[in-house]
Design a protein around this motif. Structure first.
Motif, PDB file in Angstrom:
ATOM      1  N   ASN A   1     -39.090 -29.686 -30.341  1.00  0.00           N
ATOM      2  CA  ASN A   1     -38.708 -30.703 -31.334  1.00  0.00           C
ATOM      3  C   ASN A   1     -39.963 -31.378 -31.883  1.00  0.00           C
ATOM      4  O   ASN A   1     -40.143 -32.577 -31.804  1.00  0.00           O
ATOM      5  N   ARG A   2     -40.811 -30.553 -32.470  1.00  0.00           N
ATOM      6  CA  ARG A   2     -42.144 -31.021 -32.884  1.00  0.00           C
ATOM      7  C   ARG A   2     -42.098 -32.170 -33.882  1.00  0.00           C
ATOM      8  O   ARG A   2     -42.866 -33.136 -33.774  1.00  0.00           O
ATOM      9  N   ALA A   3     -41.211 -32.071 -34.868  1.00  0.00           N
ATOM     10  CA  ALA A   3     -41.206 -33.048 -35.956  1.00  0.00           C
ATOM     11  C   ALA A   3     -40.953 -34.474 -35.474  1.00  0.00           C
ATOM     12  O   ALA A   3     -41.597 -35.418 -35.937  1.00  0.00           O
ATOM     13  N   ILE A   4     -40.022 -34.645 -34.540  1.00  0.00           N
ATOM     14  CA  ILE A   4     -39.688 -36.014 -34.117  1.00  0.00           C
ATOM     15  C   ILE A   4     -40.703 -36.597 -33.139  1.00  0.00           C
ATOM     16  O   ILE A   4     -40.636 -37.786 -32.818  1.00  0.00           O
TER      17      ILE A   4
ATOM     18  N   PRO B   1     -35.961 -33.444 -44.150  1.00  0.00           N
ATOM     19  CA  PRO B   1     -35.600 -32.020 -44.147  1.00  0.00           C
ATOM     20  C   PRO B   1     -36.270 -31.193 -43.053  1.00  0.00           C
ATOM     21  O   PRO B   1     -35.662 -30.263 -42.516  1.00  0.00           O
ATOM     22  N   ALA B   2     -37.504 -31.536 -42.700  1.00  0.00           N
ATOM     23  CA  ALA B   2     -38.203 -30.780 -41.657  1.00  0.00           C
ATOM     24  C   ALA B   2     -37.533 -30.944 -40.303  1.00  0.00           C
ATOM     25  O   ALA B   2     -37.457 -30.008 -39.500  1.00  0.00           O
TER      26      ALA B   2
ATOM     27  N   MET C   1     -49.927 -30.358 -35.959  1.00  0.00           N
ATOM     28  CA  MET C   1     -48.615 -30.060 -36.536  1.00  0.00           C
ATOM     29  C   MET C   1     -48.745 -29.428 -37.925  1.00  0.00           C
ATOM     30  O   MET C   1     -47.967 -28.555 -38.293  1.00  0.00           O
ATOM     31  N   SER C   2     -49.742 -29.858 -38.688  1.00  0.00           N
ATOM     32  CA  SER C   2     -49.965 -29.271 -40.019  1.00  0.00           C
ATOM     33  C   SER C   2     -50.317 -27.795 -39.887  1.00  0.00           C
ATOM     34  O   SER C   2     -49.856 -26.961 -40.688  1.00  0.00           O
ATOM     35  N   ALA C   3     -51.110 -27.472 -38.870  1.00  0.00           N
ATOM     36  CA  ALA C   3     -51.489 -26.081 -38.640  1.00  0.00           C
ATOM     37  C   ALA C   3     -50.282 -25.219 -38.284  1.00  0.00           C
ATOM     38  O   ALA C   3     -50.298 -24.001 -38.469  1.00  0.00           O
ATOM     39  N   GLN C   4     -49.229 -25.868 -37.793  1.00  0.00           N
ATOM     40  CA  GLN C   4     -48.007 -25.150 -37.437  1.00  0.00           C
ATOM     41  C   GLN C   4     -46.988 -25.154 -38.582  1.00  0.00           C
ATOM     42  O   GLN C   4     -45.847 -24.727 -38.416  1.00  0.00           O
ATOM     43  N   GLY C   5     -47.402 -25.649 -39.728  1.00  0.00           N
ATOM     44  CA  GLY C   5     -46.525 -25.629 -40.892  1.00  0.00           C
ATOM     45  C   GLY C   5     -45.637 -26.846 -41.052  1.00  0.00           C
ATOM     46  O   GLY C   5     -44.749 -26.870 -41.911  1.00  0.00           O
ATOM     47  N   MET C   6     -45.853 -27.858 -40.243  1.00  0.00           N
ATOM     48  CA  MET C   6     -45.062 -29.081 -40.341  1.00  0.00           C
ATOM     49  C   MET C   6     -45.661 -30.023 -41.393  1.00  0.00           C
ATOM     50  O   MET C   6     -46.885 -30.106 -41.510  1.00  0.00           O
TER      51      MET C   6
END
Length: 338
Positions: free
Chosen positions: A94-97, A124-125, A313-318
């Protein structure tokens, strides 16, 4: 006449079975025991049952359906319809939260915690990532800023945190590590045993958890103003189960969330009022960290950890920067409206 009665009896029986078949029963996976942290789930179940005249009920289980680290997995396979989990238990899932678990975000109270959680959950993410687990965010479990209880001599300076073994998960663990502490991410249910056995010297929790999991009973001191951040623990529902509800059931569920959260906040407020009495009864010393030490902690832990999180997280596309900025923007909006 006998034939008519027979047909009437069959019709009645058929209706009875139809009514039984139409009833909806959900299983809900929690852990520990009933406490301030789970009161909104109980209130939600109560409201939904009332609004549907008993046709939609929830069986709330504390540990009987799944381990707390496996609740999201259980939701994904439909082992149960609703569950609570904490982001720090499995940040890779649950990376985004996990943005909500970054240290020193500046959240001042539970109302603000609800606001920033709701804003992030609606992104949306987050929706997309949760859908990968067949999960839909339903509501948050707002908790105040964490503080630590400890054994031995009180620690009120950062230098004394060096080598301190602390139960802390997610961003809080990273914050303590930044000042030399040694974090361990044992679950809430394991924290008391870890403290009792000496695996950890200190435990980072919100007040209700120090009470519910017994760590306050081992403590000799508590930091009243360290406030490094908190953990984020959503309540989610299985998407298939949610979409399988009737319109009336879905309306009853969604329409009860705000009232359930209001009940939670009122209940937690009562707990906080009693906290000083609890400390006095258990002979736990309140430790105040100086403004200078707090400023130093923030300097070491806040921006560097946030920057590292955004980069990772940016490197993972988030959309990490967007999520981080959304927290700040939401706090500004909430404060402007008050």
């Amino acid at each position: 006449m006998q034939k008519l009665l027979s047909h009437t009896a069959v019709a009645a029986l058929t209706l009875a079975f139809a009514g039984e078949a139409m009833a909806t029963e959900w299983n809900v996976s929690l852990w520990g025991k009933r406490r301030a942290f789970t009161e909104h789930v109980h209130k939600l179940a109560e409201l939904v049952e009332q609004k549907t005249n008993g046709e939609f009920t929830m069986n709330i289980s504390y540990g009987g359906l799944s381990k707390n680290r496996e609740n999201l997995d259980g939701i994904s396979i439909g082992a149960f319809e609703m569950a609570q989990f904490c982001a720090g238990y499995h940040p890779d899932k649950n990376r985004a939260i996990t943005v909500l678990e970054l240290p020193f975000l500046g959240v001042r109270n539970l109302d603000e915690e609800v606001a920033v959680s709701n804003a992030i959950y609606a992104h949306p993410a987050v929706i997309e990532e949760m859908a990968g687990w067949n999960a839909k965010m339903l509501m948050t479990s707002p908790m105040p800023q964490y503080n630590i209880v400890g054994t031995g001599e009180p620690r009120d300076e950062l230098a004394e945190f060096d080598g301190m073994r602390v139960r802390a998960t997610g961003g809080l663990g990273k914050a303590f590590a930044a000042v030399g502490a040694v974090p361990t991410s044992v679950t809430a249910s394991e924290a008391y045993q870890a403290m009792q056995s000496g695996v950890v010297d200190t435990v980072s929790f919100a007040q209700h958890a120090h009470l519910s999991f017994g760590t306050i009973n081992e403590a000799t001191w508590w930091t009243e103003n360290l406030n490094p951040g908190t953990v984020n623990c959503p309540v989610v529902v299985n998407i298939d189960a949610y979409e399988g509800l009737s319109d009336a059931e879905r309306e009853a569920l969604d329409g009860s969330v705000d009232e359930a959260i209001e009940h939670y906040l009122a209940n937690y407020g009562e707990l906080l009022k009693k906290w000083d009495t609890v400390l006095a009864e258990k002979n736990v010393t309140k430790v105040t960290i100086s403004d200078e030490q707090l400023a130093e902690f923030k300097k070491i832990a806040a921006e560097p950890i946030a920057a590292a999180w955004i980069e990772e997280m940016s490197a993972q596309g988030m959309p990490a920067q967007e999520l981080y900025d959304l927290v700040g923007a939401t706090l500004e909006k909430v404060r402007a409206s008050n």
